[in-house]
Design a protein around this motif. Sequence first.
Motif, PDB file in Angstrom:
ATOM      1  N   THR A   1       0.830  -1.202   0.000  1.00  0.00           N
ATOM      2  CA  THR A   1       0.000   0.000   0.000  1.00  0.00           C
ATOM      3  C   THR A   1       0.862   1.249   0.000  1.00  0.00           C
ATOM      4  O   THR A   1       0.605   2.188  -0.767  1.00  0.00           O
TER       5      THR A   1
ATOM      6  N   LEU B   1       0.821   3.877  -3.052  1.00  0.00           N
ATOM      7  CA  LEU B   1       0.410   5.260  -2.812  1.00  0.00           C
ATOM      8  C   LEU B   1       1.525   6.252  -3.153  1.00  0.00           C
ATOM      9  O   LEU B   1       1.276   7.290  -3.758  1.00  0.00           O
TER      10      LEU B   1
ATOM     11  N   ASP C   1       0.190   6.828  -6.893  1.00  0.00           N
ATOM     12  CA  ASP C   1      -0.856   7.799  -6.606  1.00  0.00           C
ATOM     13  C   ASP C   1      -0.293   9.125  -6.083  1.00  0.00           C
ATOM     14  O   ASP C   1      -1.048   9.994  -5.692  1.00  0.00           O
TER      15      ASP C   1
END
Length: 130
Positions: free
Chosen positions: A121, A125, A129
Amino acid sequence: MNRSEDIVRLYGQSVFTIICQLVGNVQDAEELTQDTLLRGLSQMDSYDPAKASLRTWLCRIAYRTALNHLRRPVLQTLTMDDEAVSAAAEAEMQTLFQEPDDERTELLERAIDHLTADEQTLVTLFYYDD
């Protein structure tokens, strides 16, 4: 001799034998024997001779101490010298930059698959992202 020395002399070998049979490692058994005897001596006020002999009471403490030791996760330490780490990192960097983008992307995705869910994650991220 004082009472503590008598207890160690009389029951130390029994405690050590039980622990050694359970943990299978002499060094650990020696340390756990010390822990057991210290715990027993510090808790002598809770010993009740009507319930068990002193040997039985100490052996029960030894058994629980050994089981607690066996339940602890084993941490394995690996060491590498700085030259080996640098050489491995350099070789990996050379491989990454020589491969076409599709292969490099696939290699990185496979590496990410080996991370824990939390680490995946974080990487996703941070790099995908922003």
